[in-house]
Design a protein around this motif. Structure first.
Motif, PDB file in Angstrom:
ATOM      1  N   VAL A  30       0.845  -1.201   0.000  1.00 37.90           N
ATOM      2  CA  VAL A  30       0.000   0.000   0.000  1.00 37.90           C
ATOM      3  C   VAL A  30       0.877   1.247   0.000  1.00 37.90           C
ATOM      4  N   ALA A  31       1.919   1.232   0.806  1.00 38.80           N
ATOM      5  CA  ALA A  31       2.832   2.374   0.871  1.00 38.80           C
ATOM      6  C   ALA A  31       3.536   2.598  -0.467  1.00 38.80           C
ATOM      7  N   ALA A  32       3.720   1.508  -1.239  1.00 37.77           N
ATOM      8  CA  ALA A  32       4.367   1.615  -2.541  1.00 37.77           C
ATOM      9  C   ALA A  32       3.383   2.010  -3.639  1.00 37.77           C
ATOM     10  N   GLY A  33       2.115   2.202  -3.273  1.00 40.21           N
ATOM     11  CA  GLY A  33       1.113   2.624  -4.244  1.00 40.21           C
ATOM     12  C   GLY A  33       0.574   1.509  -5.116  1.00 40.21           C
ATOM     13  N   ILE A  34       0.700   0.250  -4.672  1.00 43.74           N
ATOM     14  CA  ILE A  34       0.282  -0.892  -5.486  1.00 43.74           C
ATOM     15  C   ILE A  34      -1.183  -1.262  -5.243  1.00 43.74           C
ATOM     16  N   GLY A  35      -1.766  -0.897  -4.136  1.00 40.37           N
ATOM     17  CA  GLY A  35      -3.153  -1.239  -3.858  1.00 40.37           C
ATOM     18  C   GLY A  35      -3.578  -0.722  -2.495  1.00 40.37           C
TER      19      GLY A  35
END
Length: 254
Positions: free
Chosen positions: A137-142
């Protein structure tokens, strides 16, 4: 106690997100003679730890196998969706599953929510753990839906969360093997139920069970005189009663 006997102790397992600190403090105050050992276990392994005798009781997530384990539900957690702090979801106070229809929702293998079908779009792979999913989530994946306590446990400055109103919720319970309800387990049950120290180590006292409810003492001396029927010489009530009696006598003819 002979030299071959081990001193008594109480082993309490708990799953991630559950905070047993308050109950542990009360235990240490009431039972300083019995050390309490905390054992953190993955949610999926809690029942096996109890069945295997590696803990006397555990704070677990429901459901549990009620054929071999006893359980006392304690509370139900709010489900939240974890998002980056700059995500559009943060503009709302709460979100619904429909709001996530076009979002990738991560579904880790250790998910504790009983989804019939998770909302949103499925990721190509399921993360192994909730902690791994938070990193994605922190990496912007979901995005990630979890009980609120897990969102707090894995808190990051670049992430936040909002309540997910129409999602399954996670219930937390105190559980123990049904055939191993020891005195120490009874003591801990009394603590989580909020019983006082005078409740005989968390169990109902025999004298409390034997005594029937007290009845209010009956009044003696007969019925209270009705208005207008006072006793002789008894103030205004008696005087009114006398006048009433005189008016009731027939008059003599002159």
């Amino acid at each position: 106690m002979t030299g071959s006997e081990a001193p008594p102790s109480f082993r309490l397992a708990y799953v991630p997100g559950v905070t047993p600190g308050k109950w542990v403090r009360i235990w240490n105050e009431r039972r300083p003679d019995v050390p309490l050992t905390l054992v953190q276990v993955p949610a999926a392994e809690a029942s096996e730890v109890l069945r295997g005798g590696d803990a006397d009781a555990a704070l677990v997530r429901l459901p549990v196998d009620r054929t071999v384990l006893s359980a006392i539900p304690l509370y139900t957690e709010t489900t939240v969706v974890v998002v980056p702090t700059d995500h559009v979801v943060t503009a709302a106070d709460e979100v619904s599953a429909a709001d996530l229809a076009d979002e990738i929702l991560l579904h880790p293998l250790d998910d504790v929510l009983d989804w019939e079908r998770p909302p949103g779009l499925a990721a190509l792979e399921r993360p192994a753990t909730t902690e791994d999913a938070v990193e994605l989530v922190a990496a912007g994946i979901g995005l990630l839906a979890v009980p609120q306590s897990l969102a707090r446990l894995h808190h990051r400055k670049d992430l936040t969360y909002r309540p997910l109103v129409d999602a399954p919720e996670s219930g937390v319970a105190l559980s123990w093997p049904e055939d191993a309800t020891t005195d120490l387990v009874d003591d801990f049950i009394g603590i989580v139920r909020g019983r006082t120290v005078n409740s005989t180590r968390g169990r109902a006292r025999p004298e409390d069970q034997a005594q029937p409810a007290r009845k209010r003492p009956e009044k003696t001396g007969g019925r209270k005189p009705a208005a207008g029927k006072g006793s002789r010489g008894g103030g205004s009530g008696g005087a009114k009663g006398t006048r009433g009696a005189q008016r009731g006598k027939p008059r003599r003819r002159s």
